[in-house]
Design a protein around this motif. Sequence first.
Motif, PDB file in Angstrom:
ATOM      1  N   VAL A 131      75.278 -62.496  17.410  1.00 20.69           N
ATOM      2  CA  VAL A 131      74.984 -62.326  18.838  1.00 20.69           C
ATOM      3  C   VAL A 131      73.819 -61.341  18.960  1.00 20.69           C
ATOM      4  O   VAL A 131      74.003 -60.132  18.830  1.00 20.69           O
ATOM      5  CB  VAL A 131      76.209 -61.799  19.612  1.00 20.69           C
ATOM      6  CG1 VAL A 131      75.887 -61.698  21.095  1.00 20.69           C
ATOM      7  CG2 VAL A 131      77.416 -62.694  19.384  1.00 20.69           C
ATOM      8  N   LYS A 132      72.622 -61.884  19.225  1.00 25.48           N
ATOM      9  CA  LYS A 132      71.444 -61.017  19.281  1.00 25.48           C
ATOM     10  C   LYS A 132      71.535 -59.988  20.401  1.00 25.48           C
ATOM     11  O   LYS A 132      71.127 -58.832  20.234  1.00 25.48           O
ATOM     12  CB  LYS A 132      70.177 -61.856  19.446  1.00 25.48           C
ATOM     13  CG  LYS A 132      69.744 -62.561  18.177  1.00 25.48           C
ATOM     14  CD  LYS A 132      68.351 -63.135  18.294  1.00 25.48           C
ATOM     15  CE  LYS A 132      67.907 -63.740  16.975  1.00 25.48           C
ATOM     16  NZ  LYS A 132      66.513 -64.234  17.011  1.00 25.48           N
ATOM     17  N   ASN A 133      72.063 -60.394  21.569  1.00 27.61           N
ATOM     18  CA  ASN A 133      72.085 -59.456  22.685  1.00 27.61           C
ATOM     19  C   ASN A 133      73.171 -58.392  22.553  1.00 27.61           C
ATOM     20  O   ASN A 133      73.262 -57.485  23.370  1.00 27.61           O
ATOM     21  CB  ASN A 133      72.197 -60.192  24.026  1.00 27.61           C
ATOM     22  CG  ASN A 133      73.476 -61.000  24.157  1.00 27.61           C
ATOM     23  OD1 ASN A 133      74.398 -60.873  23.359  1.00 27.61           O
ATOM     24  ND2 ASN A 133      73.524 -61.848  25.174  1.00 27.61           N
ATOM     25  N   LEU A 134      74.002 -58.487  21.511  1.00 23.27           N
ATOM     26  CA  LEU A 134      74.916 -57.383  21.210  1.00 23.27           C
ATOM     27  C   LEU A 134      74.127 -56.214  20.642  1.00 23.27           C
ATOM     28  O   LEU A 134      74.570 -55.064  20.719  1.00 23.27           O
ATOM     29  CB  LEU A 134      75.986 -57.835  20.211  1.00 23.27           C
ATOM     30  CG  LEU A 134      77.017 -56.799  19.769  1.00 23.27           C
ATOM     31  CD1 LEU A 134      77.851 -56.315  20.950  1.00 23.27           C
ATOM     32  CD2 LEU A 134      77.921 -57.360  18.684  1.00 23.27           C
ATOM     33  N   ALA A 151      69.900 -56.113  14.238  1.00 21.11           N
ATOM     34  CA  ALA A 151      70.589 -57.330  14.690  1.00 21.11           C
ATOM     35  C   ALA A 151      69.691 -58.220  15.543  1.00 21.11           C
ATOM     36  O   ALA A 151      69.857 -59.443  15.557  1.00 21.11           O
ATOM     37  CB  ALA A 151      71.849 -56.956  15.475  1.00 21.11           C
ATOM     38  N   GLU A 152      68.752 -57.640  16.264  1.00 15.89           N
ATOM     39  CA  GLU A 152      67.927 -58.429  17.169  1.00 15.89           C
ATOM     40  C   GLU A 152      66.899 -59.284  16.434  1.00 15.89           C
ATOM     41  O   GLU A 152      66.453 -60.309  16.938  1.00 15.89           O
ATOM     42  CB  GLU A 152      67.241 -57.514  18.184  1.00 15.89           C
ATOM     43  CG  GLU A 152      68.241 -56.830  19.117  1.00 15.89           C
ATOM     44  CD  GLU A 152      67.555 -55.948  20.133  1.00 15.89           C
ATOM     45  OE1 GLU A 152      66.314 -55.853  20.106  1.00 15.89           O
ATOM     46  OE2 GLU A 152      68.264 -55.351  20.959  1.00 15.89           O
ATOM     47  N   THR A 153      66.508 -58.866  15.248  1.00 14.10           N
ATOM     48  CA  THR A 153      65.523 -59.635  14.472  1.00 14.10           C
ATOM     49  C   THR A 153      66.158 -60.332  13.267  1.00 14.10           C
ATOM     50  O   THR A 153      65.491 -61.121  12.597  1.00 14.10           O
ATOM     51  CB  THR A 153      64.394 -58.720  13.980  1.00 14.10           C
ATOM     52  OG1 THR A 153      64.948 -57.668  13.171  1.00 14.10           O
ATOM     53  CG2 THR A 153      63.647 -58.099  15.159  1.00 14.10           C
ATOM     54  N   ARG A 167      77.481 -51.953  16.515  1.00  9.84           N
ATOM     55  CA  ARG A 167      76.411 -51.113  17.036  1.00  9.84           C
ATOM     56  C   ARG A 167      76.919 -49.700  17.325  1.00  9.84           C
ATOM     57  O   ARG A 167      78.120 -49.514  17.537  1.00  9.84           O
ATOM     58  CB  ARG A 167      75.813 -51.732  18.299  1.00  9.84           C
ATOM     59  CG  ARG A 167      76.751 -51.677  19.514  1.00  9.84           C
ATOM     60  CD  ARG A 167      76.097 -52.302  20.722  1.00  9.84           C
ATOM     61  NE  ARG A 167      76.948 -52.130  21.886  1.00  9.84           N
ATOM     62  CZ  ARG A 167      76.854 -52.847  22.999  1.00  9.84           C
ATOM     63  NH1 ARG A 167      75.927 -53.786  23.111  1.00  9.84           N
ATOM     64  NH2 ARG A 167      77.675 -52.623  24.005  1.00  9.84           N
ATOM     65  N   PRO A 168      75.982 -48.755  17.341  1.00 10.92           N
ATOM     66  CA  PRO A 168      74.569 -48.848  16.986  1.00 10.92           C
ATOM     67  C   PRO A 168      74.349 -48.592  15.502  1.00 10.92           C
ATOM     68  O   PRO A 168      75.279 -48.220  14.775  1.00 10.92           O
ATOM     69  CB  PRO A 168      73.948 -47.722  17.809  1.00 10.92           C
ATOM     70  CG  PRO A 168      75.008 -46.661  17.803  1.00 10.92           C
ATOM     71  CD  PRO A 168      76.323 -47.418  17.874  1.00 10.92           C
ATOM     72  N   ARG A 169      73.087 -48.753  15.087  1.00 13.73           N
ATOM     73  CA  ARG A 169      72.702 -48.273  13.766  1.00 13.73           C
ATOM     74  C   ARG A 169      72.575 -46.755  13.870  1.00 13.73           C
ATOM     75  O   ARG A 169      71.804 -46.240  14.665  1.00 13.73           O
ATOM     76  CB  ARG A 169      71.378 -48.898  13.330  1.00 13.73           C
ATOM     77  CG  ARG A 169      71.474 -50.400  13.055  1.00 13.73           C
ATOM     78  CD  ARG A 169      70.139 -50.961  12.598  1.00 13.73           C
ATOM     79  NE  ARG A 169      69.126 -50.851  13.640  1.00 13.73           N
ATOM     80  CZ  ARG A 169      67.820 -50.967  13.439  1.00 13.73           C
ATOM     81  NH1 ARG A 169      67.348 -51.178  12.223  1.00 13.73           N
ATOM     82  NH2 ARG A 169      66.970 -50.866  14.443  1.00 13.73           N
TER      83      ARG A 169
END
Length: 269
Positions: A131-134, A151-153, A167-169
């Motif tokens: 889930v990218k938007n997570l 996660a977004e890339t 999340r988060p890193r």
Amino acid sequence: MAAVMRRVRRAVLALAVAGMVTAAIGGVVWRRRNTPSRRLYVPSAAGGAAPETSDAGNELVEDGRTYAVSTFSFALENYDVRIEDAGMSTAFDAILERTGADLVVNAGFFDTAARPLGYAVSEGAVLSKHVKNLSGGVVTIDGDVARLWDAETYEPNEGTHFAIQCRPRLVVDRAPNVRRDDGKRSERTALCLRDGGRTVDVVLVRGGPTEATGPSLYALGRFLAQRGCEDALNLDGGPSTGVAYREGDEVKLVPPRGGVRQVLVFKRR
């Protein structure tokens, strides 16, 4: 002649003792490499970052409050990591016994319908979608090496053996990744990657038996970076924070305060 024989006997005895000591040391090294080590860090009086092993445990201090930190370290060359369905249970000790694991700890987020949130892969099987938007990060393990991805890339790979998104890193490339204190305090669980990803530490911060408080994500990120984490990912914390592990012949349990959907299982090969 008698004096010569005495010297010979002393020399033989010395060699035998040296051999026993060497064997004992070799056994200790093997056990340390093939069992989960619980590393308990104690900051110096001056607040330095150099860790020391101590039965006193580790402490994270924020806003004048002190929180106990437990760290369990796993060399991935000796351990398998997988995800198990906990069935919204708090009985991590039962999962530990059922799976024959060395440690069981809470994993990623889940929604109000108890469905896992975020990418989860175990033994090559996709348990829930990316889930990218997570946002946050994805920890993958392939070939005994763990990596933390944005996660977004991140693009899922069909050959991935293990993955967990949350999340988060907290730490990226040895630097704290949470830029400010959002004022939120909670019990925490995190994965810390060391040794180029060849070692994974499971880190738990609990408020106490009756006190469900903990540090900010900002403080935890700084704490982990100071103690040598190369990358670190926050897992589901708060009431989900819990662990079961083996200590000698005993099973130790720190149960989560609420039911959990999924757990991470660390098991010796």
